[in-house]
Design a protein around this motif. Structure first.
Motif, PDB file in Angstrom:
ATOM      1  N   UNK A 177      -9.810   4.585  -5.256  1.00  0.00           N
ATOM      2  CA  UNK A 177      -8.644   5.431  -5.541  1.00  0.00           C
ATOM      3  C   UNK A 177      -7.396   5.101  -4.744  1.00  0.00           C
ATOM      4  N   UNK A 178      -7.436   4.067  -3.910  1.00  0.00           N
ATOM      5  CA  UNK A 178      -6.249   3.740  -3.101  1.00  0.00           C
ATOM      6  C   UNK A 178      -5.165   3.128  -3.977  1.00  0.00           C
ATOM      7  N   UNK A 179      -3.922   3.313  -3.555  1.00  0.00           N
ATOM      8  CA  UNK A 179      -2.814   2.676  -4.275  1.00  0.00           C
ATOM      9  C   UNK A 179      -2.457   1.387  -3.549  1.00  0.00           C
ATOM     10  N   UNK A 180      -3.028   0.301  -4.037  1.00  0.00           N
ATOM     11  CA  UNK A 180      -2.881  -0.995  -3.358  1.00  0.00           C
ATOM     12  C   UNK A 180      -2.530  -2.043  -4.392  1.00  0.00           C
ATOM     13  N   UNK A 181      -1.578  -2.895  -4.073  1.00  0.00           N
ATOM     14  CA  UNK A 181      -1.214  -3.949  -5.021  1.00  0.00           C
ATOM     15  C   UNK A 181      -0.976  -5.249  -4.262  1.00  0.00           C
ATOM     16  N   UNK A 182      -1.505  -6.337  -4.824  1.00  0.00           N
ATOM     17  CA  UNK A 182      -1.221  -7.649  -4.235  1.00  0.00           C
ATOM     18  C   UNK A 182       0.106  -8.145  -4.805  1.00  0.00           C
ATOM     19  N   UNK A 183       1.016  -8.528  -3.925  1.00  0.00           N
ATOM     20  CA  UNK A 183       2.321  -9.009  -4.376  1.00  0.00           C
ATOM     21  C   UNK A 183       2.377 -10.508  -4.124  1.00  0.00           C
ATOM     22  N   UNK A 184       2.678 -11.296  -5.180  1.00  0.00           N
ATOM     23  CA  UNK A 184       2.667 -12.760  -5.007  1.00  0.00           C
ATOM     24  C   UNK A 184       4.029 -13.244  -4.534  1.00  0.00           C
ATOM     25  N   UNK A 199       0.852  -1.195   0.000  1.00  0.00           N
ATOM     26  CA  UNK A 199       0.000   0.000   0.000  1.00  0.00           C
ATOM     27  C   UNK A 199       0.884   1.239   0.000  1.00  0.00           C
ATOM     28  N   UNK A 200       0.569   2.164  -0.903  1.00  0.00           N
ATOM     29  CA  UNK A 200       1.227   3.477  -0.831  1.00  0.00           C
ATOM     30  C   UNK A 200       0.191   4.411  -0.220  1.00  0.00           C
ATOM     31  N   UNK A 201       0.493   4.893   0.976  1.00  0.00           N
ATOM     32  CA  UNK A 201      -0.504   5.665   1.734  1.00  0.00           C
ATOM     33  C   UNK A 201      -0.648   7.096   1.253  1.00  0.00           C
ATOM     34  N   UNK A 202      -1.682   7.728   1.733  1.00  0.00           N
ATOM     35  CA  UNK A 202      -1.806   9.171   1.529  1.00  0.00           C
ATOM     36  C   UNK A 202      -2.900   9.606   0.574  1.00  0.00           C
ATOM     37  N   UNK A 203      -3.564   8.654  -0.119  1.00  0.00           N
ATOM     38  CA  UNK A 203      -4.628   9.070  -1.042  1.00  0.00           C
ATOM     39  C   UNK A 203      -5.976   9.024  -0.314  1.00  0.00           C
ATOM     40  N   UNK A 204      -6.703  10.144  -0.294  1.00  0.00           N
ATOM     41  CA  UNK A 204      -8.043  10.088   0.319  1.00  0.00           C
ATOM     42  C   UNK A 204      -8.946   9.176  -0.512  1.00  0.00           C
ATOM     43  N   UNK A 205      -9.662   8.275   0.121  1.00  0.00           N
ATOM     44  CA  UNK A 205     -10.568   7.391  -0.624  1.00  0.00           C
ATOM     45  C   UNK A 205     -11.750   8.204  -1.112  1.00  0.00           C
ATOM     46  N   UNK A 206     -12.158   7.954  -2.357  1.00  0.00           N
ATOM     47  CA  UNK A 206     -13.349   8.656  -2.833  1.00  0.00           C
ATOM     48  C   UNK A 206     -14.053   7.809  -3.893  1.00  0.00           C
TER      49      UNK A 206
END
Ligand code: EPU
Length: 417
Positions: A410-417, A6-13
């Motif tokens: 809008x979150x910056x989230x990625x699943x890493x395998x 997760x790259x934090x800091x983006x307000x969810x909308x």
């Protein structure tokens, strides 16, 4: 093992739909065991716990047919193996929910005892005592509960503590018992009511679900039915917290605030603006959240399943919050992980004191159980930089397509395998 970056800091909308409730779906899947006719369910969430339960039911001889995106038909006419192995029960404690239906329908069951759990000892003696009161002969041999009863008899049962799955197990068993069963000190959770509604649609005679006294008049048999699982109030609460903590503005659809009174009240106390619609909830976060203290207790009080998420929120709120956990003895495992992100938390027994700080810093953290994992996601969404959450199989047990839903907001989230 999958991880979540997760790259934090983006307000969810934006807008996202909530899924069916895990903790309603699990007992309702077991209710299919009570009838020889098919049970058609809709709004079943795609979760690892649901797959585990379907595997368990399949091993017993239940035929499962998928129907559309979130529907399925369970046909227990061929039920021939009333057993739940340790291998199954140890991966999911809710497997104990087959015990009541199996004894009621088959007159016998062999179900492994669950053993300990990360969040507490979680014994099941109330399930066993209740079934014994209904005339079941129960022995525990080599870690397995062996239960026998020609036909269960109605009884008056008062559980020592409020237990959700205990109430559900006994209510299901009582549906096919001879005579009336009264469960006192019953759990009032909405998931218990959802199960009762499903059982009633199958022909059960139940009154009082949602109060602490449930009456069940046993019937000879239950029939098939079609039933839609209620929305997941804990998933909904989790996304509300994620929106609140990131300064977001979201609308959650296919859900209801009806069962979230205490959670919504606390979010209002924290300064959020909340609009409740019939099948949706909108939340607009304030520039900075205020700290909110809470104490967990059985429904309708504040849910233990939302404690960790509020802890994460309080980490960056203005002020000091006290959080008291009264249901499980070891449900603060997220605290050390939150502290790795910089949180200021002190624990004393079952109390946590959270001093709000200006910001969290991303780090690598480890998920320890389902709701603890949710709190780490919330913290990661607001932390500066990258947060890598390890062992997210816990999340996959209870949150459907979490990274996809967060990305939609809008979150910056990625699943890493
Ligand atoms: N308890 C006993 N003996 C019993 C039964 C319960 O001592 O025979 C104790 C437990 O150890 C605990 C308390 O009573 O301290 C309450 O436990 P309860 O039986 O209500 O919990 P549960 O039925 O095992 C369900 C949910 C949990 C949720 C709790 C409390 C399901 C499948 N699980 O568990 O959900 O935290 O009720 O609301 O419905 C989750 O979804 O993350 C989760 C853990």
């Amino acid at each position: 093992m999958d991880k979540l970056l997760i790259v934090g800091g983006t307000p969810l909308s934006g807008e996202v739909a909530m899924s069916g409730a895990k903790n309603a779906a699990l007992p309702i899947l077991c209710a299919a065991l009570l009838s020889t006719e098919p049970l058609h369910l809709t709004n079943v969430p795609h979760l690892n716990d649901i797959s585990t339960m379907l595997r368990l039911l399949g091993d017993m001889g239940v035929k499962v047919t998928m129907d559309g995106i979130d529907g399925m038909i369970l046909d227990a006419s061929g039920l021939n193996n009333p057993q739940a192995s340790y291998e199954m029960v140890k991966t999911m404690r809710a497997s104990i929910l087959v015990l009541g239906p199996l004894v009621a329908r088959c007159g016998e069951a062999r179900v492994s005892l669950p053993g300990g759990c990360a969040i507490g000892a979680r014994p099941v003696e109330q399930h066993i005592k209740g079934l014994q009161a209904m005339g079941a002969e129960i022995t525990v041999e080599q870690g397995y509960v062996l239960a026998k009863a020609r036909r269960l008899k109605g009884a008056r049962i008062c559980t020592d503590m409020v237990t959700v799955t205990g109430t559900e197990n006994l209510m299901m068993a009582a549906c096919l018992a001879d005579g009336e069963t009264i469960i006192e000190n019953a759990a009032r959770e909405p998931e218990v009511v959802d199960l009762a509604n499903c059982l009633v649609s199958m022909g059960a005679r139940i009154s009082g679900a949602g109060t602490d006294k449930i009456r069940i008049q046993g019937v000879e048999k239950l029939h098939g039915a079609t039933y839609a699982i209620m929305p997941d109030r804990i998933e909904t609460g989790t996304y509300l917290c994620a929106a609140a903590v990131t300064g977001g503005n979201v609308r959650l659809t296919k859900t209801s605030a009806a069962y979230l009174d205490t959670v919504v009240d606390k979010l209002l106390d924290a300064g959020c603006d909340i609009t409740v619609e019939r099948d949706a909830i909108r939340l607009i976060a304030p520039p900075r959240l205020k700290a909110v203290s809470l104490r967990t207790a059985p429904y309708p009080a504040f849910p233990t399943d939302m404690q960790a998420q509020f802890m994460a929120m309080n980490c960056i709120a203005e002020g000091v919050a006290t959080i008291r956990e009264t249901i499980f003895e070891n449900r603060f495992m997220h605290v050390n992980e939150l502290m790795r992100l910089g949180a200021n938390i002190q624990i004393e027994g079952n109390n946590a004191l959270v001093r709000g700080i200006d910001h969290l810093e991303g780090a690598t953290v480890m998920a320890t159980d389902l709701r603890a994992s949710a709190s780490l996601v919330i913290a990661g969404l607001v932390a500066r930089g990258e947060t890598l959450i390890d062992r997210i199989y816990h999340l996959d047990r209870g949150y459907e397509r979490i990274e996809e839903k967060l990305e939609k907001l809008g979150a910056q989230v990625k699943r890493v395998h």
